[in-house]
Design a protein around this motif. Structure first.
Motif, mmCIF file in Angstrom:
data_model
loop_
_atom_site.group_PDB
_atom_site.id
_atom_site.type_symbol
_atom_site.label_atom_id
_atom_site.label_comp_id
_atom_site.label_asym_id
_atom_site.label_seq_id
_atom_site.Cartn_x
_atom_site.Cartn_y
_atom_site.Cartn_z
ATOM 1 N N TYR A 1 0.836 -1.199 0.000
ATOM 2 C CA TYR A 1 0.000 0.000 0.000
ATOM 3 C C TYR A 1 0.875 1.255 0.000
ATOM 4 O O TYR A 1 0.545 2.246 -0.666
ATOM 5 N N TYR A 2 1.949 1.227 0.749
ATOM 6 C CA TYR A 2 2.891 2.362 0.771
ATOM 7 C C TYR A 2 3.425 2.638 -0.632
ATOM 8 O O TYR A 2 3.461 3.793 -1.083
ATOM 9 N N GLY B 1 -12.889 0.948 8.043
ATOM 10 C CA GLY B 1 -11.571 0.714 8.627
ATOM 11 C C GLY B 1 -11.600 0.929 10.129
ATOM 12 O O GLY B 1 -11.014 0.147 10.897
ATOM 13 N N PHE B 2 -12.289 1.973 10.536
ATOM 14 C CA PHE B 2 -12.462 2.246 11.964
ATOM 15 C C PHE B 2 -13.213 1.102 12.647
ATOM 16 O O PHE B 2 -12.810 0.638 13.721
ATOM 17 N N ILE B 3 -14.294 0.626 12.039
ATOM 18 C CA ILE B 3 -15.070 -0.477 12.615
ATOM 19 C C ILE B 3 -14.199 -1.725 12.756
ATOM 20 O O ILE B 3 -14.253 -2.426 13.781
ATOM 21 N N SER B 4 -13.393 -2.004 11.752
ATOM 22 C CA SER B 4 -12.511 -3.173 11.806
ATOM 23 C C SER B 4 -11.526 -3.064 12.965
ATOM 24 O O SER B 4 -11.298 -4.042 13.694
ATOM 25 N N MET B 5 -10.946 -1.883 13.141
ATOM 26 C CA MET B 5 -10.016 -1.684 14.255
ATOM 27 C C MET B 5 -10.748 -1.750 15.592
ATOM 28 O O MET B 5 -10.240 -2.298 16.573
ATOM 29 N N LEU B 6 -11.965 -1.199 15.615
ATOM 30 C CA LEU B 6 -12.746 -1.196 16.848
ATOM 31 C C LEU B 6 -13.073 -2.619 17.300
ATOM 32 O O LEU B 6 -13.140 -2.895 18.504
ATOM 33 N N LEU C 1 -6.489 -2.256 7.304
ATOM 34 C CA LEU C 1 -5.465 -1.740 6.390
ATOM 35 C C LEU C 1 -5.995 -1.661 4.965
ATOM 36 O O LEU C 1 -5.727 -0.703 4.237
ATOM 37 N N TYR C 2 -6.748 -2.682 4.572
ATOM 38 C CA TYR C 2 -7.346 -2.682 3.227
ATOM 39 C C TYR C 2 -8.301 -1.496 3.065
ATOM 40 O O TYR C 2 -8.239 -0.760 2.067
ATOM 41 N N PHE C 3 -9.180 -1.299 4.036
ATOM 42 C CA PHE C 3 -10.149 -0.203 3.944
ATOM 43 C C PHE C 3 -9.453 1.156 3.948
ATOM 44 O O PHE C 3 -9.869 2.073 3.221
ATOM 45 N N PHE C 4 -8.392 1.318 4.754
ATOM 46 C CA PHE C 4 -7.659 2.582 4.778
ATOM 47 C C PHE C 4 -7.040 2.869 3.409
ATOM 48 O O PHE C 4 -7.072 3.998 2.916
ATOM 49 N N SER C 5 -6.469 1.835 2.802
ATOM 50 C CA SER C 5 -5.866 2.006 1.475
ATOM 51 C C SER C 5 -6.911 2.425 0.448
ATOM 52 O O SER C 5 -6.695 3.352 -0.343
ATOM 53 N N LYS C 6 -8.061 1.757 0.475
ATOM 54 C CA LYS C 6 -9.137 2.110 -0.452
ATOM 55 C C LYS C 6 -9.636 3.533 -0.185
ATOM 56 O O LYS C 6 -9.978 4.265 -1.115
ATOM 57 N N GLY C 7 -9.663 3.924 1.095
ATOM 58 C CA GLY C 7 -10.096 5.265 1.444
ATOM 59 C C GLY C 7 -9.177 6.328 0.889
ATOM 60 O O GLY C 7 -9.634 7.375 0.398
#
Length: 218
Positions: free
Chosen positions: A32-33, A164-169, A199-205
């Protein structure tokens, strides 16, 4: 539930699943980086790129600190703890720029204080608790609350960051309840699965946000 132990070449090693899943996250974050680095150049994406790079380094060290815990103990956790703290701070900086592009100096100062304060607490006592609290603050106040409000207002762009937040939560109840489904799939392993999703959702975001900017400019 006891940790999985196994022996290779006379070494008493631990937690093969933690090793595997952390290495998956390390590779995932580095990819992703790279994608962000070679595609976008805004301050928002630069900070998010740094988040993924540091997350890659953090999970790489975490993988081996689990494996060799019998030999390096908590000292082996220091590189992973340190890079996690900085990684979350980079995510917070990115979100500050995203949420308040014209006025985020105060937020950046708060982020710096939180980061240095967490390092100070680690010096006082070397425990993952401080890292977890710092991560929770970043995830809840820089992702959860702002993007929940955007979802309520019907802003579709908030979707990926919100999930992504929900996944981390979801890692919080798993860790608090010590939800162990199987010796080979303990609470840490379940948390790692949720983190891989985050991480996947953050990348898509990031990609959605940057591509939307490009579309608007065109």
């Amino acid at each position: 539930m006891e940790k999985i132990e196994f022996e290779i070449w006379g070494l008493q090693l631990l937690e093969p699943m933690a090793l595997s899943l952390n290495l998956v996250m390390s590779f995932q974050s580095f990819r992703y980086y790279q994608k962000i680095k070679y595609t976008f150049a805004s301050p928002f994406s630069i900070y998010f790129g740094k988040f993924f790079l540091l997350a890659s380094i953090s999970t790489f060290f975490a993988a081996w600190s689990h494996l060799f815990y019998n030999y390096i103990g908590m000292v082996g956790k220091i590189p992973g703890f340190a890079t996690t703290i900085i990684a979350i701070s980079m995510l917070e900086y990115a979100m500050a720029i995203y949420l308040y592009p014209k006025g985020n100096a105060i937020l950046k100062s708060i982020i710096y204080i939180l980061m240095t304060g967490t390092f100070g607490l680690l010096i006082f006592e070397l425990t993952f608790l401080w890292v977890a609290i710092h991560t929770a603050i970043g995830i809840i106040f820089f992702l959860g609350i702002p993007f929940s409000l955007r979802i309520i207002k019907g802003n579709d762009q908030a979707g990926f960051f919100f999930w992504g937040f929900i996944s981390m939560l979801m890692t919080l109840p798993v860790e608090l309840l010590r939800l162990n489904l199987h010796p080979w799939f303990q609470h840490q392993d379940i948390s790692h699965i949720f983190m891989i999703s985050a991480l996947y959702f953050f990348s898509k975001g990031v990609h959605q946000t940057e591509l939307t900017k490009i579309t608007v400019k065109v």
